[in-house]
Design a protein around this motif. Structure first.
Motif, PDB file in Angstrom:
ATOM      1  N   ASP A 190       0.823  -1.211   0.000  1.00  0.00           N
ATOM      2  CA  ASP A 190       0.000   0.000   0.000  1.00  0.00           C
ATOM      3  C   ASP A 190       0.857   1.261   0.000  1.00  0.00           C
ATOM      4  O   ASP A 190       0.507   2.262  -0.617  1.00  0.00           O
ATOM      5  N   ASP A 191       1.984   1.222   0.689  1.00  0.00           N
ATOM      6  CA  ASP A 191       2.853   2.401   0.774  1.00  0.00           C
ATOM      7  C   ASP A 191       3.621   2.677  -0.513  1.00  0.00           C
ATOM      8  O   ASP A 191       3.846   3.835  -0.862  1.00  0.00           O
ATOM      9  N   TYR A 192       4.036   1.625  -1.222  1.00  0.00           N
ATOM     10  CA  TYR A 192       4.966   1.833  -2.327  1.00  0.00           C
ATOM     11  C   TYR A 192       4.413   1.572  -3.729  1.00  0.00           C
ATOM     12  O   TYR A 192       5.007   2.018  -4.708  1.00  0.00           O
ATOM     13  N   ALA A 193       3.339   0.834  -3.857  1.00  0.00           N
ATOM     14  CA  ALA A 193       2.772   0.591  -5.190  1.00  0.00           C
ATOM     15  C   ALA A 193       1.961   1.820  -5.592  1.00  0.00           C
ATOM     16  O   ALA A 193       1.018   2.204  -4.901  1.00  0.00           O
ATOM     17  N   ARG A 194       2.320   2.430  -6.709  1.00  0.00           N
ATOM     18  CA  ARG A 194       1.680   3.682  -7.104  1.00  0.00           C
ATOM     19  C   ARG A 194       0.386   3.472  -7.873  1.00  0.00           C
ATOM     20  O   ARG A 194      -0.569   4.198  -7.686  1.00  0.00           O
ATOM     21  N   LYS A 195       0.359   2.479  -8.739  1.00  0.00           N
ATOM     22  CA  LYS A 195      -0.827   2.252  -9.553  1.00  0.00           C
ATOM     23  C   LYS A 195      -1.770   1.281  -8.858  1.00  0.00           C
ATOM     24  O   LYS A 195      -1.335   0.322  -8.233  1.00  0.00           O
ATOM     25  N   ASP A 196      -3.064   1.522  -9.009  1.00  0.00           N
ATOM     26  CA  ASP A 196      -4.057   0.639  -8.402  1.00  0.00           C
ATOM     27  C   ASP A 196      -3.957  -0.780  -8.948  1.00  0.00           C
ATOM     28  O   ASP A 196      -4.115  -1.744  -8.203  1.00  0.00           O
ATOM     29  N   SER A 197      -3.687  -0.917 -10.231  1.00  0.00           N
ATOM     30  CA  SER A 197      -3.596  -2.260 -10.820  1.00  0.00           C
ATOM     31  C   SER A 197      -2.376  -3.006 -10.273  1.00  0.00           C
ATOM     32  O   SER A 197      -2.461  -4.207  -9.991  1.00  0.00           O
ATOM     33  N   THR A 198      -1.269  -2.314 -10.103  1.00  0.00           N
ATOM     34  CA  THR A 198      -0.073  -2.938  -9.528  1.00  0.00           C
ATOM     35  C   THR A 198      -0.355  -3.374  -8.098  1.00  0.00           C
ATOM     36  O   THR A 198      -0.013  -4.488  -7.699  1.00  0.00           O
ATOM     37  N   ARG A 199      -0.982  -2.494  -7.335  1.00  0.00           N
ATOM     38  CA  ARG A 199      -1.338  -2.800  -5.951  1.00  0.00           C
ATOM     39  C   ARG A 199      -2.253  -4.033  -5.891  1.00  0.00           C
ATOM     40  O   ARG A 199      -2.050  -4.927  -5.076  1.00  0.00           O
ATOM     41  N   PHE A 200      -3.229  -4.085  -6.787  1.00  0.00           N
ATOM     42  CA  PHE A 200      -4.154  -5.219  -6.809  1.00  0.00           C
ATOM     43  C   PHE A 200      -3.414  -6.532  -7.074  1.00  0.00           C
ATOM     44  O   PHE A 200      -3.609  -7.516  -6.361  1.00  0.00           O
ATOM     45  N   TRP A 201      -2.575  -6.565  -8.117  1.00  0.00           N
ATOM     46  CA  TRP A 201      -1.910  -7.812  -8.487  1.00  0.00           C
ATOM     47  C   TRP A 201      -0.875  -8.242  -7.450  1.00  0.00           C
ATOM     48  O   TRP A 201      -0.709  -9.439  -7.192  1.00  0.00           O
ATOM     49  N   LEU A 202      -0.193  -7.285  -6.842  1.00  0.00           N
ATOM     50  CA  LEU A 202       0.757  -7.646  -5.790  1.00  0.00           C
ATOM     51  C   LEU A 202       0.033  -8.237  -4.587  1.00  0.00           C
ATOM     52  O   LEU A 202       0.472  -9.242  -4.008  1.00  0.00           O
ATOM     53  N   LYS A 203      -1.080  -7.646  -4.213  1.00  0.00           N
ATOM     54  CA  LYS A 203      -1.859  -8.182  -3.093  1.00  0.00           C
ATOM     55  C   LYS A 203      -2.467  -9.539  -3.455  1.00  0.00           C
ATOM     56  O   LYS A 203      -2.550 -10.438  -2.611  1.00  0.00           O
ATOM     57  N   PHE A 204      -2.879  -9.689  -4.686  1.00  0.00           N
ATOM     58  CA  PHE A 204      -3.416 -10.978  -5.144  1.00  0.00           C
ATOM     59  C   PHE A 204      -2.351 -12.064  -5.020  1.00  0.00           C
ATOM     60  O   PHE A 204      -2.613 -13.148  -4.484  1.00  0.00           O
ATOM     61  N   LEU A 205      -1.133 -11.785  -5.509  1.00  0.00           N
ATOM     62  CA  LEU A 205      -0.042 -12.756  -5.409  1.00  0.00           C
ATOM     63  C   LEU A 205       0.310 -13.036  -3.949  1.00  0.00           C
ATOM     64  O   LEU A 205       0.614 -14.179  -3.584  1.00  0.00           O
ATOM     65  N   LEU A 206       0.259 -12.012  -3.116  1.00  0.00           N
ATOM     66  CA  LEU A 206       0.531 -12.187  -1.692  1.00  0.00           C
ATOM     67  C   LEU A 206      -0.479 -13.129  -1.054  1.00  0.00           C
ATOM     68  O   LEU A 206      -0.113 -14.072  -0.350  1.00  0.00           O
ATOM     69  N   VAL A 207      -1.754 -12.915  -1.315  1.00  0.00           N
ATOM     70  CA  VAL A 207      -2.803 -13.756  -0.732  1.00  0.00           C
ATOM     71  C   VAL A 207      -2.682 -15.189  -1.243  1.00  0.00           C
ATOM     72  O   VAL A 207      -2.783 -16.147  -0.455  1.00  0.00           O
ATOM     73  N   VAL A 208      -2.442 -15.360  -2.528  1.00  0.00           N
ATOM     74  CA  VAL A 208      -2.303 -16.712  -3.087  1.00  0.00           C
ATOM     75  C   VAL A 208      -1.118 -17.432  -2.451  1.00  0.00           C
ATOM     76  O   VAL A 208      -1.230 -18.598  -2.045  1.00  0.00           O
ATOM     77  N   SER A 209       0.021 -16.748  -2.313  1.00  0.00           N
ATOM     78  CA  SER A 209       1.199 -17.391  -1.713  1.00  0.00           C
ATOM     79  C   SER A 209       0.961 -17.719  -0.245  1.00  0.00           C
ATOM     80  O   SER A 209       1.373 -18.779   0.233  1.00  0.00           O
ATOM     81  N   MET A 210       0.269 -16.835   0.473  1.00  0.00           N
ATOM     82  CA  MET A 210      -0.036 -17.118   1.880  1.00  0.00           C
ATOM     83  C   MET A 210      -0.945 -18.333   2.012  1.00  0.00           C
ATOM     84  O   MET A 210      -0.724 -19.192   2.871  1.00  0.00           O
ATOM     85  N   ILE A 211      -1.955 -18.405   1.171  1.00  0.00           N
ATOM     86  CA  ILE A 211      -2.876 -19.547   1.218  1.00  0.00           C
ATOM     87  C   ILE A 211      -2.138 -20.840   0.883  1.00  0.00           C
ATOM     88  O   ILE A 211      -2.340 -21.866   1.542  1.00  0.00           O
ATOM     89  N   LEU A 212      -1.267 -20.809  -0.122  1.00  0.00           N
ATOM     90  CA  LEU A 212      -0.507 -22.009  -0.479  1.00  0.00           C
ATOM     91  C   LEU A 212       0.402 -22.465   0.654  1.00  0.00           C
ATOM     92  O   LEU A 212       0.458 -23.662   0.971  1.00  0.00           O
ATOM     93  N   VAL A 213       1.115 -21.535   1.274  1.00  0.00           N
ATOM     94  CA  VAL A 213       2.037 -21.908   2.351  1.00  0.00           C
ATOM     95  C   VAL A 213       1.273 -22.407   3.569  1.00  0.00           C
ATOM     96  O   VAL A 213       1.622 -23.443   4.155  1.00  0.00           O
TER      97      VAL A 213
END
Length: 144
Positions: A104-127
């Motif tokens: 949230d602090d460093y991703a400037r574009k909303d789409s970048t923020r969305f995809w980074l958070k999406f990848l974060l949630v997917v990786s957390m769920i997998l682990v």
């Protein structure tokens, strides 16, 4: 804007007339609860991790006794399964919440923020899913 005070006038600070951020009177408290979760999970993780390190490294000969049989004996107990599961889930959720804040602090574009958070949630769920599966389905009687 000037207001009289006992025959004198003074200048009111502009911040009183136009505050920077309007005060919210309710609604989404997600950030407050995320902040509280970070504090509580951090304290609990300190206890769990220091206990884990003490048991693994200090008691009964230390690291030399750590092997497959030790893990099998440890995970035969529901207490130790719950201990390790708590460490896994709290560490993932604590770290994921922190990384979410960084995104949230460093991703400037909303789409970048969305995809980074999406990848974060997917990786957390997998682990968390894989770790939970391993802890609860661990079979000490492996035949090779």
């Amino acid at each position: 804007m000037t207001a009289p005070v006992l025959g004198k006038s003074y200048d009111r600070p502009a911040s009183l007339d136009a505050p920077r951020a309007p005060r919210r009177t309710g609604g989404n408290n997600f950030e407050k609860y995320a902040w509280l979760f970070m504090r509580a999970s951090g304290l609990l993780l300190v206890v769990l991790v220091i206990g884990h390190m003490f048991i693994m490294l200090m008691i009964d000969g230390g690291v030399q006794r750590l092997n497959f049989a030790f893990v099998a004996g440890r995970w035969a107990s529901p207490f130790w399964q719950l201990w390790d599961l708590s460490m896994l889930w709290l560490a993932q959720l604590h770290g994921g919440n922190g990384l979410r804040t960084v995104i949230d602090d460093y991703a400037r574009k909303d789409s970048t923020r969305f995809w980074l958070k999406f990848l974060l949630v997917v990786s957390m769920i997998l682990v968390m899913g894989t770790g939970t599966y391993v802890i609860f389905t661990f079979d000490p009687n492996i035949t090779g």
